[in-house]
Design an enzyme around this catalytic site. Structure first.
Site, mmCIF file in Angstrom:
data_model
loop_
_atom_site.group_PDB
_atom_site.id
_atom_site.type_symbol
_atom_site.label_atom_id
_atom_site.label_comp_id
_atom_site.label_asym_id
_atom_site.label_seq_id
_atom_site.Cartn_x
_atom_site.Cartn_y
_atom_site.Cartn_z
ATOM 1 N N TYR A 148 51.610 -38.576 116.798
ATOM 2 C CA TYR A 148 51.671 -37.082 115.985
ATOM 3 C C TYR A 148 53.017 -36.804 115.650
ATOM 4 O O TYR A 148 53.293 -36.386 114.431
ATOM 5 C CB TYR A 148 51.387 -36.060 117.250
ATOM 6 C CG TYR A 148 51.404 -34.947 116.862
ATOM 7 C CD1 TYR A 148 50.388 -34.090 116.073
ATOM 8 C CD2 TYR A 148 52.139 -33.939 117.665
ATOM 9 C CE1 TYR A 148 50.528 -32.835 115.706
ATOM 10 C CE2 TYR A 148 52.417 -32.578 117.361
ATOM 11 C CZ TYR A 148 51.183 -31.770 116.157
ATOM 12 O OH TYR A 148 51.356 -30.423 116.108
ATOM 13 N N ALA A 192 49.433 -26.133 127.080
ATOM 14 C CA ALA A 192 49.721 -25.556 128.522
ATOM 15 C C ALA A 192 49.404 -24.020 128.783
ATOM 16 O O ALA A 192 48.883 -23.653 129.716
ATOM 17 C CB ALA A 192 51.119 -25.762 128.908
ATOM 18 N N LYS A 199 42.757 -21.850 134.083
ATOM 19 C CA LYS A 199 42.861 -22.244 135.375
ATOM 20 C C LYS A 199 43.056 -21.098 136.297
ATOM 21 O O LYS A 199 42.417 -21.091 137.343
ATOM 22 C CB LYS A 199 44.007 -23.435 135.804
ATOM 23 C CG LYS A 199 43.292 -24.841 135.264
ATOM 24 C CD LYS A 199 44.572 -25.882 135.445
ATOM 25 C CE LYS A 199 44.303 -27.094 134.645
ATOM 26 N NZ LYS A 199 45.225 -28.124 134.914
ATOM 27 N N THR A 218 60.397 -28.440 131.199
ATOM 28 C CA THR A 218 60.627 -27.079 130.544
ATOM 29 C C THR A 218 60.359 -27.023 129.155
ATOM 30 O O THR A 218 60.261 -28.110 128.387
ATOM 31 C CB THR A 218 62.078 -26.625 130.454
ATOM 32 O OG1 THR A 218 62.809 -27.735 130.094
ATOM 33 C CG2 THR A 218 62.618 -26.402 132.016
HETATM 34 P P1 NAD Z 1 44.313 -25.685 115.399
HETATM 35 O O1 NAD Z 1 44.000 -27.289 116.053
HETATM 36 O O2 NAD Z 1 43.662 -24.469 116.199
HETATM 37 O O3 NAD Z 1 44.070 -25.571 113.993
HETATM 38 C C1 NAD Z 1 44.195 -26.801 113.085
HETATM 39 C C2 NAD Z 1 42.659 -26.808 112.139
HETATM 40 O O4 NAD Z 1 42.963 -27.843 111.436
HETATM 41 C C3 NAD Z 1 41.619 -26.795 113.034
HETATM 42 O O5 NAD Z 1 40.681 -25.698 112.772
HETATM 43 C C4 NAD Z 1 40.943 -28.143 112.738
HETATM 44 O O6 NAD Z 1 39.462 -28.179 112.427
HETATM 45 C C5 NAD Z 1 41.702 -28.227 111.264
HETATM 46 N N1 NAD Z 1 41.342 -29.697 110.739
HETATM 47 C C6 NAD Z 1 41.771 -30.711 111.272
HETATM 48 N N2 NAD Z 1 41.264 -31.684 110.500
HETATM 49 C C7 NAD Z 1 41.000 -31.403 109.374
HETATM 50 C C8 NAD Z 1 40.440 -31.951 108.112
HETATM 51 N N3 NAD Z 1 40.316 -33.237 108.074
HETATM 52 N N4 NAD Z 1 40.165 -31.268 107.147
HETATM 53 C C9 NAD Z 1 40.167 -29.869 107.362
HETATM 54 N N5 NAD Z 1 40.840 -29.292 108.390
HETATM 55 C C10 NAD Z 1 40.966 -29.979 109.327
HETATM 56 O O7 NAD Z 1 45.974 -25.969 115.515
HETATM 57 P P2 NAD Z 1 47.067 -24.960 115.404
HETATM 58 O O8 NAD Z 1 47.548 -24.660 116.780
HETATM 59 O O9 NAD Z 1 46.583 -23.879 114.585
HETATM 60 O O10 NAD Z 1 48.015 -25.608 114.487
HETATM 61 C C11 NAD Z 1 48.162 -25.398 113.090
HETATM 62 C C12 NAD Z 1 49.334 -26.266 112.545
HETATM 63 O O11 NAD Z 1 50.690 -26.168 113.314
HETATM 64 C C13 NAD Z 1 48.947 -28.013 112.862
HETATM 65 O O12 NAD Z 1 49.488 -28.477 111.683
HETATM 66 C C14 NAD Z 1 49.867 -28.396 114.053
HETATM 67 O O13 NAD Z 1 50.034 -29.533 113.975
HETATM 68 C C15 NAD Z 1 51.063 -27.196 113.859
HETATM 69 N N6 NAD Z 1 51.539 -26.857 115.317
HETATM 70 C C16 NAD Z 1 50.975 -26.190 116.187
HETATM 71 C C17 NAD Z 1 51.636 -26.176 117.315
HETATM 72 C C18 NAD Z 1 50.975 -24.936 118.421
HETATM 73 O O14 NAD Z 1 51.528 -24.948 119.238
HETATM 74 N N7 NAD Z 1 49.928 -24.546 118.132
HETATM 75 C C19 NAD Z 1 52.974 -26.444 117.718
HETATM 76 C C20 NAD Z 1 53.626 -27.223 116.756
HETATM 77 C C21 NAD Z 1 52.797 -27.559 115.354
#
Ligand code: NAD
Length: 329
Positions: A148, A192, A199, A218
């Site tokens: 990732y 988390a 939980k 942390t």
């Molecule tokens: P999420 O998993 O809720 O949303 C990601 C969405 O992408 C999902 O709905 C999934 O169905 C869609 N997806 C996956 N593969 C796909 C594909 N092949 N075609 C079309 N859609 C597809 O995650 P999120 O928390 O909303 O994260 C959004 C972005 O932020 C992501 O790029 C994630 O890597 C990044 N990010 C999130 C966090 C966090 O804490 N939530 C932290 C760091 C980075």
């Protein structure tokens, strides 16, 4: 001015919240995802189910004269998920990101924002719970999270190359742990805060819950409203390098459990599973550049955010349990 916007990952946690905010601001929004949002319907003007690993689908998603594209689609989850599936996550996300960038450029989109992650930071700078907050330059020399993190770091580079070769306008955001209502809270992809809320909600007063690691690792956690605000501000800025978007409120996972238990009004005993995945020992966001570039930083502290998040997860669990009971009768 009404803008024409695309949000990919609009069926996911952050994408759905962003679509709601952009619609409130009066913009025209197309949402794209593999699935619809799970907990409420999307208010996007158009919502298309497309697999963005495929080039033809990326061309379709980016059609028309789009002003801005927020590329949030990704195969991702919490630490258990991202450490279990290295090849799948890296392949799926590389395909989405390279195809989306090129399709956006071919279809003359004006601006493209890539959602990166704090998982790009060098692991050797995150070995202590009392970690020094990470500045953007701490991603190099590269030593990111396997799978990732490498995929996110290379996609960041791709954004820079598109500016270098084509003067295609890209923005790069590095999120630090986003949480809030309407986020995944079970099934293996939860992170988390949601996992701990679940939980604690399922536990009775005085019960034990499992905590991965010794709980002294942390992190900092950002409430989803701050995340959406930061995204919109970054898109509007002229800043093309990667930028942290997170809080600098460092807490241990043990403290996180205590905060949630406090909000729930329950006594909770922690059972540490030292074999469980934990990720890096410490991670925090240095927001100096964020403040400089956006003249703003996230302000919702963890206790306040959990007071919104915990009741939503508790109600969801009750709703799902009620449906199951009804079906069984
Ligand atoms: P999420 O998993 O809720 O949303 C990601 C969405 O992408 C999902 O709905 C999934 O169905 C869609 N997806 C996956 N593969 C796909 C594909 N092949 N075609 C079309 N859609 C597809 O995650 P999120 O928390 O909303 O994260 C959004 C972005 O932020 C992501 O790029 C994630 O890597 C990044 N990010 C999130 C966090 C966090 O804490 N939530 C932290 C760091 C980075």
């Amino acid at each position: 001015m009404q803008k024409h916007l695309l949000v990919t990952g609009a069926g996911g946690f952050i994408g759905h919240a962003l679509v709601k905010r952009l619609k409130k601001e009066g913009h025209w929004v197309r949402g794209v995802d593999l699935k619809y949002p799970e907990y409420e319907s999307s208010c996007a003007d158009e919502f298309e189910i497309l697999d963005l690993r495929r080039w033809d689908n990326c061309l379709r998603a980016t059609r028309g004269s789009l002003d801005e594209i927020y590329n949030l689609a990704a195969d991702m989850g919490g630490i258990g998920y991202i450490t279990a599936f290295l090849a799948d996550i890296a392949r799926n996300n590389m395909l989405i990101n390279v195809h989306m960038l090129e399709a956006a450029r071919e279809n003359n989109a004006r601006r493209f924002l890539f959602s990166s992650s704090a998982c790009v930071y060098a692991q050797n700078k995150q070995k202590a719970s009392s970690v020094t907050p990470l500045r953007e330059e701490d991603a190099f020399p590269a030593d990111p999270e396997p799978g990732y993190g490498w995929e996110k770091l290379f996609s960041e580079e791709m954004c820079r190359y598109y500016w270098h070769d084509y003067k295609f306008e890209t923005r790069i955001v590095r999120f630090h742990n986003v949480y809030g209502p309407l986020g995944t809270y079970d099934g293996g992809k939860e992170k988390a805060p949601a996992a701990i809320c679940r939980k604690v909600a399922l536990a009775s007063n005085g019960d034990e819950i499992e905590v991965w690691g010794d709980g002294e690792q942390t992190r900092s956690f950002m409430y989803v409203d701050d995340c959406v605000e930061g995204l919109i501000r970054l898109m509007a800025s002229e800043y093309r390098d990667a930028l942290n978007l997170g809080t600098s409120e460092l807490v241990s996972i043990n403290q996180l459990v205590d905060f949630v238990a406090d909000v729930a009004g329950k006594q909770i005993v922690k059972r540490h599973n030292t074999q469980g995945p934990q990720g890096v020992r410490g991670r925090n966001s240095d927001n100096s550049r964020l403040r400089e570039v956006l003249a703003w930083e996230p302000s919702i502290n963890l206790r306040r955010g959990l007071r919104q998040t915990y009741p939503w997860i508790e109600n969801e669990l009750k709703r799902v349990a009620a449906i199951r009971t009804k079906r069984a009768c």
